[in-house]
Design a protein around this motif. Sequence first.
Motif, PDB file in Angstrom:
ATOM      1  N   THR A 272     -12.110   1.947   8.881  1.00 13.28           N
ATOM      2  CA  THR A 272     -12.745   1.716   7.585  1.00 13.28           C
ATOM      3  C   THR A 272     -12.548   0.258   7.200  1.00 13.28           C
ATOM      4  O   THR A 272     -11.740  -0.456   7.812  1.00 13.28           O
ATOM      5  CB  THR A 272     -12.120   2.595   6.485  1.00 13.28           C
ATOM      6  N   LYS A 273     -13.242  -0.168   6.186  1.00 12.94           N
ATOM      7  CA  LYS A 273     -12.985  -1.475   5.600  1.00 12.94           C
ATOM      8  C   LYS A 273     -11.813  -1.370   4.631  1.00 12.94           C
ATOM      9  O   LYS A 273     -11.324  -0.280   4.331  1.00 12.94           O
ATOM     10  CB  LYS A 273     -14.235  -1.985   4.876  1.00 12.94           C
ATOM     11  N   GLN A 274     -11.354  -2.509   4.137  1.00 10.20           N
ATOM     12  CA  GLN A 274     -10.293  -2.511   3.135  1.00 10.20           C
ATOM     13  C   GLN A 274     -10.821  -1.907   1.844  1.00 10.20           C
ATOM     14  O   GLN A 274     -11.952  -2.178   1.427  1.00 10.20           O
ATOM     15  CB  GLN A 274      -9.816  -3.947   2.885  1.00 10.20           C
ATOM     16  N   ALA A 275     -10.006  -1.061   1.211  1.00  8.37           N
ATOM     17  CA  ALA A 275     -10.431  -0.417  -0.029  1.00  8.37           C
ATOM     18  C   ALA A 275     -10.634  -1.453  -1.127  1.00  8.37           C
ATOM     19  O   ALA A 275      -9.915  -2.455  -1.195  1.00  8.37           O
ATOM     20  CB  ALA A 275      -9.390   0.611  -0.471  1.00  8.37           C
ATOM     21  N   GLU A 276     -11.609  -1.212  -1.967  1.00  5.25           N
ATOM     22  CA  GLU A 276     -11.822  -2.073  -3.120  1.00  5.25           C
ATOM     23  C   GLU A 276     -10.712  -1.851  -4.144  1.00  5.25           C
ATOM     24  O   GLU A 276     -10.008  -0.834  -4.112  1.00  5.25           O
ATOM     25  CB  GLU A 276     -13.190  -1.792  -3.748  1.00  5.25           C
ATOM     26  N   ALA A 277     -10.541  -2.808  -5.033  1.00  4.61           N
ATOM     27  CA  ALA A 277      -9.557  -2.653  -6.096  1.00  4.61           C
ATOM     28  C   ALA A 277      -9.894  -1.404  -6.912  1.00  4.61           C
ATOM     29  O   ALA A 277     -11.057  -1.152  -7.227  1.00  4.61           O
ATOM     30  CB  ALA A 277      -9.556  -3.885  -6.997  1.00  4.61           C
TER      31      ALA A 277
ATOM     32  N   TYR B 115      -2.778  11.604   3.769  1.00  6.28           N
ATOM     33  CA  TYR B 115      -2.157  10.376   3.246  1.00  6.28           C
ATOM     34  C   TYR B 115      -3.211   9.514   2.552  1.00  6.28           C
ATOM     35  O   TYR B 115      -4.419   9.627   2.810  1.00  6.28           O
ATOM     36  CB  TYR B 115      -1.433   9.594   4.346  1.00  6.28           C
ATOM     37  N   LEU B 116      -2.715   8.650   1.665  1.00  7.26           N
ATOM     38  CA  LEU B 116      -3.522   7.653   0.971  1.00  7.26           C
ATOM     39  C   LEU B 116      -3.213   6.294   1.575  1.00  7.26           C
ATOM     40  O   LEU B 116      -2.065   6.001   1.919  1.00  7.26           O
ATOM     41  CB  LEU B 116      -3.210   7.651  -0.524  1.00  7.26           C
ATOM     42  N   ALA B 117      -4.234   5.454   1.705  1.00  5.24           N
ATOM     43  CA  ALA B 117      -4.035   4.155   2.344  1.00  5.24           C
ATOM     44  C   ALA B 117      -5.047   3.150   1.814  1.00  5.24           C
ATOM     45  O   ALA B 117      -6.033   3.515   1.164  1.00  5.24           O
ATOM     46  CB  ALA B 117      -4.161   4.288   3.853  1.00  5.24           C
TER      47      ALA B 117
ATOM     48  N   HIS C  43     -10.626  -6.584  -3.734  1.00  2.79           N
ATOM     49  CA  HIS C  43     -10.167  -5.513  -2.853  1.00  2.79           C
ATOM     50  C   HIS C  43      -8.651  -5.369  -2.947  1.00  2.79           C
ATOM     51  O   HIS C  43      -7.955  -6.224  -3.485  1.00  2.79           O
ATOM     52  CB  HIS C  43     -10.571  -5.787  -1.404  1.00  2.79           C
ATOM     53  N   ARG C  44      -8.153  -4.263  -2.407  1.00  4.86           N
ATOM     54  CA  ARG C  44      -6.715  -4.111  -2.251  1.00  4.86           C
ATOM     55  C   ARG C  44      -6.195  -5.251  -1.388  1.00  4.86           C
ATOM     56  O   ARG C  44      -6.868  -5.685  -0.446  1.00  4.86           O
ATOM     57  CB  ARG C  44      -6.395  -2.773  -1.602  1.00  4.86           C
ATOM     58  N   GLN C  45      -5.001  -5.736  -1.684  1.00  4.53           N
ATOM     59  CA  GLN C  45      -4.445  -6.842  -0.923  1.00  4.53           C
ATOM     60  C   GLN C  45      -3.049  -6.505  -0.417  1.00  4.53           C
ATOM     61  O   GLN C  45      -2.284  -5.801  -1.083  1.00  4.53           O
ATOM     62  CB  GLN C  45      -4.415  -8.116  -1.769  1.00  4.53           C
TER      63      GLN C  45
ATOM     64  N   ASP D 237      13.753 -11.083   0.695  1.00  9.01           N
ATOM     65  CA  ASP D 237      13.684  -9.709   1.175  1.00  9.01           C
ATOM     66  C   ASP D 237      12.235  -9.252   1.337  1.00  9.01           C
ATOM     67  O   ASP D 237      11.343  -9.705   0.607  1.00  9.01           O
ATOM     68  CB  ASP D 237      14.400  -8.768   0.205  1.00  9.01           C
ATOM     69  N   LEU D 238      12.027  -8.352   2.272  1.00 11.63           N
ATOM     70  CA  LEU D 238      10.698  -7.793   2.500  1.00 11.63           C
ATOM     71  C   LEU D 238      10.540  -6.532   1.661  1.00 11.63           C
ATOM     72  O   LEU D 238      11.352  -5.608   1.757  1.00 11.63           O
ATOM     73  CB  LEU D 238      10.498  -7.449   3.979  1.00 11.63           C
ATOM     74  N   PRO D 239       9.492  -6.454   0.833  1.00 14.73           N
ATOM     75  CA  PRO D 239       9.290  -5.247   0.031  1.00 14.73           C
ATOM     76  C   PRO D 239       8.849  -4.078   0.907  1.00 14.73           C
ATOM     77  O   PRO D 239       8.195  -4.267   1.931  1.00 14.73           O
ATOM     78  CB  PRO D 239       8.185  -5.662  -0.944  1.00 14.73           C
ATOM     79  N   THR D 240       9.214  -2.876   0.500  1.00 16.36           N
ATOM     80  CA  THR D 240       8.748  -1.679   1.198  1.00 16.36           C
ATOM     81  C   THR D 240       7.285  -1.438   0.850  1.00 16.36           C
ATOM     82  O   THR D 240       6.942  -1.347  -0.332  1.00 16.36           O
ATOM     83  CB  THR D 240       9.580  -0.461   0.805  1.00 16.36           C
ATOM     84  N   PRO D 241       6.381  -1.369   1.833  1.00 16.84           N
ATOM     85  CA  PRO D 241       4.967  -1.172   1.511  1.00 16.84           C
ATOM     86  C   PRO D 241       4.743   0.145   0.757  1.00 16.84           C
ATOM     87  O   PRO D 241       5.325   1.174   1.100  1.00 16.84           O
ATOM     88  CB  PRO D 241       4.292  -1.139   2.894  1.00 16.84           C
ATOM     89  N   GLU D 242       3.891   0.080  -0.261  1.00 16.65           N
ATOM     90  CA  GLU D 242       3.589   1.277  -1.042  1.00 16.65           C
ATOM     91  C   GLU D 242       2.667   2.227  -0.291  1.00 16.65           C
ATOM     92  O   GLU D 242       2.731   3.446  -0.467  1.00 16.65           O
ATOM     93  CB  GLU D 242       2.950   0.870  -2.367  1.00 16.65           C
ATOM     94  N   TYR D 243       1.810   1.645   0.573  1.00 19.91           N
ATOM     95  CA  TYR D 243       0.858   2.431   1.353  1.00 19.91           C
ATOM     96  C   TYR D 243       0.963   2.049   2.816  1.00 19.91           C
ATOM     97  O   TYR D 243       1.346   0.920   3.133  1.00 19.91           O
ATOM     98  CB  TYR D 243      -0.567   2.187   0.836  1.00 19.91           C
ATOM     99  N   PRO D 244       0.650   3.005   3.715  1.00 14.87           N
ATOM    100  CA  PRO D 244       0.127   4.359   3.468  1.00 14.87           C
ATOM    101  C   PRO D 244       1.186   5.270   2.854  1.00 14.87           C
ATOM    102  O   PRO D 244       2.377   5.106   3.119  1.00 14.87           O
ATOM    103  CB  PRO D 244      -0.293   4.839   4.858  1.00 14.87           C
TER     104      PRO D 244
END
Length: 337
Positions: free
Chosen positions: A242-247, A226-228, A181-183, A191-198
Amino acid sequence: MPRRPLRRLSQAIALAVAIPVLAAGCATEEPVAPLDGQQAAANLDAEPEPSPTPDAPAPLVGFTPRSISYLNAEITVTGVEVSQQTPRSYGDTTGTPEYGDAHYAYLTVKVANQLNFTTFLVQDGVFLALATDELIPLDSSGSPATDVIAPGATATGWYAFELPAGATLEDASLVFGPAGHRQERLPLIGDLPTPEYPKAITVASPGTVLTGNSGCPLTVEVEEAYLAHWVGFDEGGRSHTTKQAEAGRLKLHLGLAVTGPANRSGCFIATGSGGDVHLIVDGDRLGDYPELGGTTNVAAGATDRQYLVFDIPDSGQVEIEWGSLGGKQVRIPVPLP
C-alpha cells in the motif's frame, strides 16, 4: 641703446624649456604616487588571492547507528557529518571534490528492500527536521541510496540536506512521509522511541458467512489483525503493498483462516461491487473495496489463509460487515487507538 636686458631674457626662456626635457630623460627609482582619482597600475607579478579553505567535515557528536522502517524498506543510518562538499561530488573518490559556501548534513545509510518481488524507490517525502521543526527536503544528487533498489537488495549511500546558515543538528530527526501523510521520525541522537505502529488489535471473527456465491457458507476466522501506516508483504510469489496512509487515516490488515463446507468446492469471499465484505464508518456502508485482497476459491473442506487490507479513519466508529447484501450480515467493530 643697451642690449644686455634682452640677452638675459633669452637665456631665461632657454633654461625654462630645458628643465622639462632633462627631467623627462632622467630615470628615477622612487615610486610615483598616482594622481588623485586614478588607480595605480596592477602589479602583474602579484600572487592571486587563495580560495577560502572549506571547513573540515564535522561528525555529529553523540550519534550511534540506528534504523527505521518506511514503506517496504529498512533504513539504517550508520554515520552523520556536516560538510561543505557538494552532493554531486560527495562520495566520488575518482574526481576532484567540489566545495561551495553552503553546509550539508550527510547521513550515511543502508537501505534494504525487504520485498522479494518488487523494486523500491524513495526520493520524495524524505526530510531532515531541525530543532525548530523546519523540514529540509532531500537532495538526491548522486546517491545510490536514492536510486531504484532491486527486490531483496540493499543499497549503501547517503542522504544529503542543505542546512540553513548557522543551523545545527542538535535535536534533529530524519523524517519519512510526504506532507499530509503519516510520517515516521528517527532522532539522530538520544534514545530511540518505541514505534507506535504497527499495532496489533483484536478483531472478532464473524463465524459462518453466507456468501453471494450461490449462498455458499464459509467459516471465517480472524487470526491476525493490526493497524499500520502502510502494509507490504510477499505472498504467492508476488509483493503486495500500500501507499503511506494519509494524515488521520490508518491501514487495517486482517489475516483470515477461511474454511469451505465439506460438500461444496469453489466457494469464495467476493470483494467487488455488491460483494460479501463491506466497510462501515459511523453507521454508513461506504461500499469501499479493500485496498488489498487475497480472497480466492476454497476447496471443499479445506482451510486457506487469506487477507484483506482496508484504508480506514483513525477515529470514529469503524466496523467490518460480513455477508452478501440482501442476505444475513454481521458487523464486527474495529477497535481504534
